[in-house]
Scaffold this active site. Sequence first.
Site, mmCIF file in Angstrom:
data_model
loop_
_atom_site.group_PDB
_atom_site.id
_atom_site.type_symbol
_atom_site.label_atom_id
_atom_site.label_comp_id
_atom_site.label_asym_id
_atom_site.label_seq_id
_atom_site.Cartn_x
_atom_site.Cartn_y
_atom_site.Cartn_z
ATOM 1 N N ASP A 135 0.859 -1.172 0.000
ATOM 2 C CA ASP A 135 0.000 0.000 0.000
ATOM 3 C C ASP A 135 0.905 1.234 0.000
ATOM 4 O O ASP A 135 2.119 1.144 0.207
ATOM 5 C CB ASP A 135 -0.970 -0.019 1.179
ATOM 6 C CG ASP A 135 -2.221 0.815 0.876
ATOM 7 O OD1 ASP A 135 -2.128 1.712 0.015
ATOM 8 O OD2 ASP A 135 -3.274 0.584 1.490
HETATM 9 C C1 BGC Z 1 -5.092 3.100 0.009
HETATM 10 C C2 BGC Z 1 -5.204 2.055 -1.071
HETATM 11 C C3 BGC Z 1 -4.988 2.666 -2.434
HETATM 12 C C4 BGC Z 1 -3.652 3.395 -2.452
HETATM 13 C C5 BGC Z 1 -3.295 4.005 -3.785
HETATM 14 C C6 BGC Z 1 -3.850 3.971 -0.148
HETATM 15 O O1 BGC Z 1 -3.868 5.046 0.717
HETATM 16 O O2 BGC Z 1 -5.100 2.462 1.261
HETATM 17 O O3 BGC Z 1 -6.440 1.425 -0.983
HETATM 18 O O4 BGC Z 1 -5.058 1.692 -3.419
HETATM 19 O O5 BGC Z 1 -3.694 4.413 -1.468
HETATM 20 O O6 BGC Z 1 -4.023 5.126 -4.066
#
Ligand code: BGC
Length: 722
Positions: A289
């Site tokens: 993530d």
């Molecule tokens: C979120 C994810 C997301 C990623 C990319 C993160 O803050 O938890 O779900 O895919 O950002 O945008």
Amino acid sequence: MKNPEIEKKIKDLLSKMTLEEKAGQLHQSGGSLVGAFDLTLEEILTMVQDGRITEEEGHKMLSEAKHDWHEDDIRAGRIGSYLNVIGAEEMNRLQHIAVEESRLGIPLINGFDVIHGFRTITPIPLAESCAWDMDLWRRTARMAAEEATAAGIHMTFSPMVDVSKDPRWGRIAESAGEDALLNGLYGEAKVKGYQTDDLTRHDAMAACVKHFAAYGAAEGGRDYNRVDMSPQRFEEEYLPSYEKAVKAGARAVMPAFNDLSGVPCSVNKKLLTDILRKRWGFDGMTISDANAIAECINHGIAADRRDAACQALNAGMDMDMTSGCFLDHVKELVESGEVSMEKLDEAVGDILRLKFELGLFDDPYRSGAEQEKAAMLTPAHRALAREAAQKSMVLLKNDGALPLKAGVRIGLAGKLAFDGDEMSGTWSGNVQAGDCKSIRDGLDAEGIAYQPVETDQPLPDCDVFLCAIGERKAESGEAASRASLALHDEDIALLKRLKESGKPVVAVVFAGRPLCLGPAVECADAILMAWHPGAEAGPAILDLLFGRVNPSARLTASFPAATGQCPTLYYDHIRTGRPAGKFKYTSKYLDAPVEPLFPFGFGLSYTDCLYSDVSAAQTAEGIHAEITVRNTGDRAGEETVQCYFRDPVARRVRPVRKLAAFEKIALQPGESRRVAFDIPRAALGYYDQDMNFTVDNGLIEVYIGGNVRDTLQADLYFVSER
Ligand code: BGC
């Protein structure tokens, strides 16, 4: 199954790559934002968090900023992937640099959060899950992929299949609710819709299942918080939805931000290697993530960025989303022997495999400006968004105020009734201002007159009030947990004011989560739970309110009577030694009921169904159960027939009810159907104290009905070893 030809190509390529180039493949770059400053998104967020700039200033910086994609890094082989490049031409420009100007010509893979639509926004996942309709889930995913791929996107960070039992957690909006089976089916349908069965198609997009694992169990419903649970509960309630989505063929998996029983998922070998790869045979790509590898320092599990990179790689992480830890430290980690070359090659191989599977090597430029323009918000896409919205909104109460009659004089109240841009909800892809239609837009388009309710003016003379209440889109989603699920004071005041008029009040609730709707139940004659319905919000709401479409959605998360019921509100809670009763010393609250205000599976329509003649018997495969459902009303409708079971005596405490199967059926007035379910033997099982999977001999109670509370029961004696 790995394709031998692709495996050979991967091997060839690996043999030509330098350590730096391998490290580059592992790096996903978000570029940086430039304007009057040269800061990354993370840096801006940190400045807001530290109080160096206000949130408003942060938003302004972001909106004024332009992306710098650091093209020289592509040339040098230091970027394997991008996060959030939007636009076919921009992506083609960057791809040309990778393919033509980098030493090995390895194409880039571009990821974006296409969560519930790209340009044509469909209802938020929690809403869409209430349709209990796998075909709809697949079709909306297909539409999202068609639009997103036309804009240069190769991979979406979806589906999220985090079972979400606590509505305080803002990301419940992105889930299919509180049940494991529904989240799994939802994930499976989305994977199929995004990817199709041919990833090389220009309109196919790789799916990334997230957030592995149990992110939805964040303690207290507070985002990013710890998750700690028994291994049995993890296996039974949380893991199955990821497994289902992975086994549907998803080519990427994203570990969660949280720690799981003390080990952050980003460095959790048990999850990333033992379960995902060894047990499930996953051979796709794992991607962290955002910034999550570096955040292992904050978790207090890594000493520094180098240590974090080392732990993540050795645990089974392939790609680093934006933290840069892999890029900066892989070379020295391999040279020092802390990460083996074999481990590194596995990670790089997983990334290259996905690029080969998508056909990016042979066919790196997959769309163009014209194609992009033509793909967005087409009439067919708007029609599907409208259908999805109609099927997602749950009618919670109706004392006869609905359906509205043509010509009714409407008083329109509540800011959200006038604000189309709030209809898109959290993670609304590439939505543009004006794309989504409010209730007012819907009324205007149909030429239906209405009178607005103004704060300081007397109430207009009308036959019915439509009152929009609930949450704005920023009130749910990531980093939007709430300590109170109460309606806002101004909504309650508005409802009371309208009720005093003596005219019927129809409350339309917008929200990304279940809310405490007690005051709406008291003041409104009808309640439509509209969630955040997307592009065609207003028209779809009017379709339902005027009865042109019969409401058919059913809740996939229980609605609380009081916030303090969370997180114990979910329907499949286990049995206690003192079930709630009149006696004082039972498991309950002094100041709130234990039961939800609206139970799991609940939803009304403009017709009624009668259930009768339930039966259940053992078969060679498991249990066969049947029930008769009759439409006793005077209009056609859809009913979601739900089949639950309970194992009343087991060797570990079991849930009071567990959803085993469901079927959505359409019934004409007066029509009856016999609905049958086959529950496989394994669905009855659980993990015993020693983590052995067990299916008991003994009584099994089967419950079938239109929601978890209103069911008919059939018992049978199940012989496990038969
Ligand atoms: C979120 C994810 C997301 C990623 C990319 C993160 O803050 O938890 O779900 O895919 O950002 O945008």
